[in-house]
Every structure is written in structure tokens, then in C-alpha cells.
Design an enzyme around this catalytic site. Structure first.
Site, PDB file in Angstrom:
ATOM      1  N   TYR A   1       0.855  -1.184   0.000  1.00  0.00           N
ATOM      2  CA  TYR A   1       0.000   0.000   0.000  1.00  0.00           C
ATOM      3  C   TYR A   1       0.889   1.230   0.000  1.00  0.00           C
ATOM      4  CZ  TYR A   1      -3.577   3.378   1.459  1.00  0.00           C
ATOM      5  OH  TYR A   1      -4.432   4.454   1.523  1.00  0.00           O
TER       6      TYR A   1
ATOM      7  N   ASP B   1       9.259   2.656  -0.078  1.00  0.00           N
ATOM      8  CA  ASP B   1       8.196   3.319   0.674  1.00  0.00           C
ATOM      9  C   ASP B   1       8.419   2.987   2.144  1.00  0.00           C
ATOM     10  OD1 ASP B   1       5.941   4.079   2.052  1.00  0.00           O
ATOM     11  OD2 ASP B   1       4.551   3.495   0.461  1.00  0.00           O
TER      12      ASP B   1
ATOM     13  N   LYS C   1       4.243   9.139   8.824  1.00  0.00           N
ATOM     14  CA  LYS C   1       4.012   8.613  10.170  1.00  0.00           C
ATOM     15  C   LYS C   1       4.990   9.159  11.230  1.00  0.00           C
ATOM     16  CE  LYS C   1       1.565   4.657   8.281  1.00  0.00           C
ATOM     17  NZ  LYS C   1       0.162   4.581   8.598  1.00  0.00           N
TER      18      LYS C   1
END
Ligand code: PMP
Length: 422
Positions: free
Chosen positions: A146, A234, A262
Site C-alpha cells: 500500500y 516506501d 508517520k
């Protein structure tokens, strides 16, 4: 303080009237586990408290950002202090330079970076950069990875897309994905000279936790080099959570381009993408790849991120990994004792759970394990005992540095009780 006027059920009902599904991100709706989401009133260290005054040991931790635990005093003080000086300027600040210096000093090969406001934006911008720098169109992603909700990256996405059994998303045109190639995780794909960039979660953490097979990342590096394609890590989840230098340090494989999110925002909205000075020189105003943002480098977010990073020492990562290891061992022992087939994959501080005999290695095996019906029962058993896990089998478990011995022991004890009911 216990407010009796609100219940999670009443807020959920009101929310559903004005917000799709009552939530601002699909996984939060409890769709795949059933029941009513708890509405949070506040959070502190390892705990979240719902509006009915119930306390949970929290392993969601905002899906990764609050690595120090919720409302860490130093992070809150930094945000307070920043807020008194204004919340957004549209002009550069010292803290933007400081956080870029801090991040580039930690990650080998990362020389320049741009701050954005989410992981989605970071991945989207990194891909535009790779396409601009190579002059190529095609991108390759792995099934079950994702990278946020950018049109071209939703296909075969993990996390909430997988949880809802979707292959991608309606509203994405055929044109938007005609340059996206999807390949199975953990197999080095054929890469030709039409490919601008290979995007990978160096540890897949959105189809449960699926570590890279030995040689997978090094194989990608080699195949990209041979074809002149860029390799994008990522690191929205792994970045500054796995270890100081991230996946490149951990696995000894260096990508060309990174994206982050994050942890770097200390719990406020922030992402980043970066690369070598040469590659980043393609970004406007130095080059022709345009990317911008009204709230980029937001002073509250940079203050929070810097305060969080200050705590993220080598010792802190060792402590977090030790906690994850104790959870892994204690929970595994509980399942073994109860005769429940379960595996808890772990890479340092990163932890996952699957109710199956053998650890999944790709999206198909992860889906088979995630969708076998055991996770929702485990989730609710734990929630009933005051332990909040992600309301979906495709997410990771996020212990924080605030989770002490007592919380770890309580989690393992609850797990043993729930295991006996499975
Ligand atoms: N990449 C990865 C690996 C992620 O885990 C996520 C979010 N879970 C994203 C990108 C998107 O980040 P955001 O939700 O902040 O847009």
C-alpha cells in the site's frame, strides 16, 4: 473524567449521518471485524480512553506515528511552544532545515528531501520525481503493498482496500493505471527499460507483516540497475521505526528514492520524499518536476517530529525491538498452549499476526490467512479485555516506547485467555 452524555454507539450513529461510514478512513469503521468502533476521548502513553471512560492498551498507535506513545510530554511541549508562535506561515522556517538535516544525517544516501503532509502525498510525489528524472512512464508495484490512495497506486493495494476485498477503487480511470504494472511480492520481476520506478515496501506491513525474502531487495536493486530504472523504498511505516537508518541500513540495500510519513510527524500530519542531491535537483524550483503544498513543513508538525526523533536513539530502537520480541514470544506461547495455529512475523520492532501455520510470503498467502475468519474473533476477545488491536487483519501491531512491562504482561495474559476461546 467520565462523560455520560456520549456513547460510542450514539456518536457512531450521528457520524454515519454526516461522514461516509461514520469515519474518516475506512479501516476505522470496524467493517471487517463487526461491531461498533470505540470513539476516542483522549490518549496517554500506551493507552487510549474511549468516550465511555473505558481504557485500552493501544497497539493501533495511529497506525504508526506515535512511536513514543500517545501525548509524550516532550512532543506536547514542542507543539504548545510552536503553536504560540503561529501555526502556518507560507515562508520557510529553521525547523524545516533542522528536520531535513536530522533525517538526511540518519539515512545513508538520502541527501535532500521535501516535506509534504501525508504518506500518500509523499509516495505520489516520489513517483512523479522518478518519472520526471528518468523520462519514463511505467511504474511497477507489488500486490499487497500500500502506498496511499493515489489513483495509479491503489491497484492491488493492501490495508483497507484488501480488507474490503477490493482490487482497486472505483473512480480510478483505466488511463490512470495503464502505466502501473503489478507483480507478486517477494519475487524479483522482469524489469525493462520502459519502467521508471519500482515501488516497494521494504517490509510489507499492509497485508499483515510480510518480511522480504532473502535476496529480494538486493535482487530488485540489481534488476533496476540493469534496466536504468529507479528503486523507491516506501518507508512510511519502516522509516524511523525499524532503526535509525531505516530499511537501507537494515537490509544493506540502498534505493534511489524514498518516501516517509508517520513517525517523522510525531503524530501530526507530515510526510517526506527524498533522494540523492542529483535526483532531487529535478524538483522545482531547481528543476521541472513540480510539487508544492500550502501546509508543507508545517511548524507544529516539524516541532513534533523533531521532538520525537530526539528520543529515537539506537538504544530506543533496541528497547522497542525487545518489547516486540516479548510480545511475539508470549503471544506465540499462548497460541501454542491453546493449540491455535498462529504465526507472529517480526522484524526488529515491527510485528504482525496471522492465524495460520506458515508465515505468508505474498499477497495470496496473506489474504488466505487474513480472511479465514479467526482474526475478528481474536480482535473482539482482546478488545473486551481492554487491548486495542487494529480492526482489520491486514494491519501491523504497533507497540510503542511507552508500553512497559505491565502492559506487555497484561497483553500476553489477555491473549492466553482469548486463545483458549478460539
Ligand atoms: N505507504 C505506506 C507503506 C503506508 O503504510 C501508508 C499508510 N498506512 C501510506 C503510504 C499512506 O500514508 P498516509 O495514510 O499518511 O497518506
Amino acid at each position: 473524567p467520565h462523560r455520560v452524555s456520549n456513547t460510542s454507539a450514539s456518536l457512531f450513529e450521528r457520524g454515519q449521518a454526516v461522514i461516509p461510514g461514520g469515519v474518516n478512513s475506512p479501516v476505522r469503521a470496524f467493517g471487517s471485524v463487526g461491531g461498533t468502533p470505540y470513539f476516542v476521548e483522549r490518549a496517554d502513553g500506551p493507552f487510549v480512553y474511549d468516550v465511555e471512560g473505558r481504557r485500552y492498551i493501544d497497539y493501533v498507535q495511529s497506525y504508526g506515528p506515535s512511536i513514543l506513545g500517545h501525548a509524550h510530554p516532550d512532543v506536547i511541549a514542542a507543539i504548545r511552544d510552536a503553536a504560540t508562535r503561529g501555526t502556518s506561515y507560507g515562508a520557510p522556517t529553521e525547523n524545516e532545515v533542522r528536520i531535513a538535516e536530522e533525517m538526511t544525517s540518519r539515512v545513508e544516501g538520502l541527501e535532500m528531501m521535501r516535506l509534504v503532509s501525508s504518506g500518500t502525498e509523499a509516495a505520489m510525489s516520489a513517483i512523479r520525481l522518478a518519472r520526471g528524472a528518468t523520462g519514463r512512464s511505467k511504474i511497477l508495484k507489488f500486490a499487497g503493498n500500500y502506498h496511499g490512495h493515489t489513483d495509479s497506486l491503489l491497484v492491488a493495494g493492501g490495508s483497507g482496500i484488501a480488507q474490503q476485498g477490493l482490487k482497486g477503487s472505483e473512480g480510478v480511470t483505466a488511463g490512470a493505471i495503464e502505466d502501473t504494472i503489478v507483480a507478486p511480492y517477494n519475487v524479483v520481476p522482469e524489469i525493462d527499460e520502459s519502467i521508471a520506478v519500482v515501488c516497494v515496501e521494504p517490509i510489507a506491513a499492509n497485508m499483515g507483516l510480510v518480511p522480504p525474502a532473502p535476496g529480494f531487495l538486493a535482487g530488485l536493486r540489481e534488476a533496476c540497475d540493469a534496466a536504468g530504472a529507479m528503486l523507491l523504498f516506501d518507508e512510511v511505516i519502516t522509516g524511523f521505526r525499524l532503526c535509525r537508518g531505516g530499511a537501507a541500513e537494515w537490509f544493506g540495500v540502498q534505493p534511489d528514492v524514498w518516501c516517509f510519513g508517520k513517525v517523522i510527524g510525531g503524530g501530526l500530519p507530515m510526510g517526506a520524499y527524498g533522494a540523492s542531491r542529483e535526483i532531487m535537483s529535478n524538483v522545482a524550483p531547481l528543476g521541472g518536476v513540480y510539487q508544492a503544498g500550502t501546509l508543507s513543513g508545517n511548524p507544529l508538525a516539524t516541532a513534533a517530529g523533531l521532538a520525537a526523533l530526539e528520543h529515537l536513539t539506537v538504544e530506543a530502537y533496541a528497547a522497542l525491538a525487545e518489547r516486540a520480541a516479548r510480545l511475539q514470544e508470549g503471544m506465540q506461547a499462548s497460541f501454542d498452549a491453546a493449540g491455535v495455529a498462529a504465526v507472529l512475523p517480526r522484524v526488529g520492532p515491527l510485528l504482525g499476526i496471522f492465524f495460520t501455520d506458515t508465515a505468508p510470503h505474498d499477497f495470496d498467502s496473506a489474504k488466505a490467512a487474513a480472511d479465514n475468519g479467526v482474526y475478528p474473533r481474536f480482535f473482539h476477545g482482546m478488545l473486551d479485555r481492554g487491548i486495542a488491536l487494529a480492526p482489520g487483519a491486514y494491519e501491523a501491531i504497533f507497540p510503542s516506547l511507552a508500553h512497559g512491562d505491565e502492559e506487555i504482561e497484561a497483553t500476553i495474559a489477555a491473549c492466553a485467555e482469548v486463545a483458549a476461546t478460539l
